[in-house]
Enzyme design. Sequence first.
Site, short mmCIF file in Angstrom:
data_model
loop_
_atom_site.label_atom_id
_atom_site.label_comp_id
_atom_site.label_asym_id
_atom_site.label_seq_id
_atom_site.Cartn_x
_atom_site.Cartn_y
_atom_site.Cartn_z
N TYR A 65 -39.96 -7.87 -41.46
CA TYR A 65 -39.39 -9.21 -41.36
C TYR A 65 -38.51 -9.52 -42.57
CZ TYR A 65 -39.36 -14.20 -40.11
OH TYR A 65 -39.00 -15.48 -39.74
N SER A 75 -45.28 -3.81 -39.84
CA SER A 75 -45.15 -5.26 -39.77
C SER A 75 -44.22 -5.64 -38.61
CB SER A 75 -44.69 -5.81 -41.11
OG SER A 75 -44.87 -7.21 -41.16
N GLN A 76 -43.10 -6.35 -38.86
CA GLN A 76 -42.17 -6.61 -37.75
C GLN A 76 -41.71 -5.31 -37.12
OE1 GLN A 76 -38.55 -9.55 -37.55
NE2 GLN A 76 -37.79 -7.58 -38.29
N ASP A 130 -55.59 -8.42 -45.14
CA ASP A 130 -54.20 -8.73 -44.82
C ASP A 130 -54.11 -10.15 -44.27
OD1 ASP A 130 -51.58 -8.84 -43.98
OD2 ASP A 130 -51.68 -7.05 -42.72
N HIS A 141 -51.30 -6.53 -46.92
CA HIS A 141 -50.27 -6.20 -45.93
C HIS A 141 -49.55 -4.89 -46.22
CE1 HIS A 141 -47.92 -7.09 -42.46
NE2 HIS A 141 -46.78 -7.22 -43.12
#
Length: 323
Positions: free
Chosen positions: A91, A186-187, A272, A301
């Site tokens: 992101y 993640s994204q 996370d 994360h």
Amino acid sequence: MYVDLTEPELWRYRSSYAEPEDFDAFWSRTLDDAARHPIAVTATPVKSPLATVEVHDITFAGFGGHPVRGWLYVPVGIEPSGVGVVQYQGYGGGRGHHLEHLLWSAAGHVHLMMDSRGQGAAYRRGATADPVGTDGPAIPGVMTRGIESPDSYYYRRLYVDAVRAVDALRELSPVVLGRVVTVGASQGGALSLAAAALRDDVAAAVALVPFMCDIRRASTITDREPYKEIGRYLVTMRDRVEEVFGTLGYFDGVGLARRITCPTLISAALMDATCPPSTVFGAYHELAGPKEISVWTYNSHEGGGPDDDERALRFVAERAAGR
């Protein structure tokens, strides 16, 4: 500290997410519309000091035929693995500098790093515009951009770009035809799951600490961005709660996981707060094909970091070997 459920609870956890009745029809219509546009791939060699990989600056037609940028890496001096890797960004990040993404080509794979439209100012510079304007209000970031409708929502465009990147790699490198693996964190992990769900010819998927899973739960158990963007939006748009989650239902990794039949590797970190582990497990439990998950007890994360990377490399190498 733990921000969510304990590991024994995570193994028992099942998401309460309910997918929209027209989930498949929405995505079929969306992809049919995207297919009207030729993939229109271009590749320009990059002058680089690298000696063991060729780099190309590529463009292909994503959602709406809009140009999407990326880097293509082709190993030099060795026989390519026969597997192509499409990688997606986290992101706020863009494709960055071409020297930043050498892991997969160093392992012998042809590798496409896709840029993320309208992102790339938070870290790793982007080079792809998002030419679609939306009239509705939105919180800074892309999480609520166009959220009034699934048709106008930002992630509809980005998910289609992710799917089209697989076509672009096949167009650029016929050697990998038939064995394309999607990867990301993640994204990027969300986009990897989306591409694997929305087409039936992805050989395997890697989604490390993936975003966009069990979204409604995530919006209530973490104050971290980018999920917090939803909450900040609904502080003002307090009468739009069901409308917002109605839109997000078409993009949730839990619903997408139900449609993924290829081998899939996921990771989750128990500390996370950005992508809480229960949201990741919510998607993991729904995967319809062979699946593996790495659980990192004391990590946030960053997940497993290089240990996640090493496991992903071995996982993809097994696909290259035909296992």
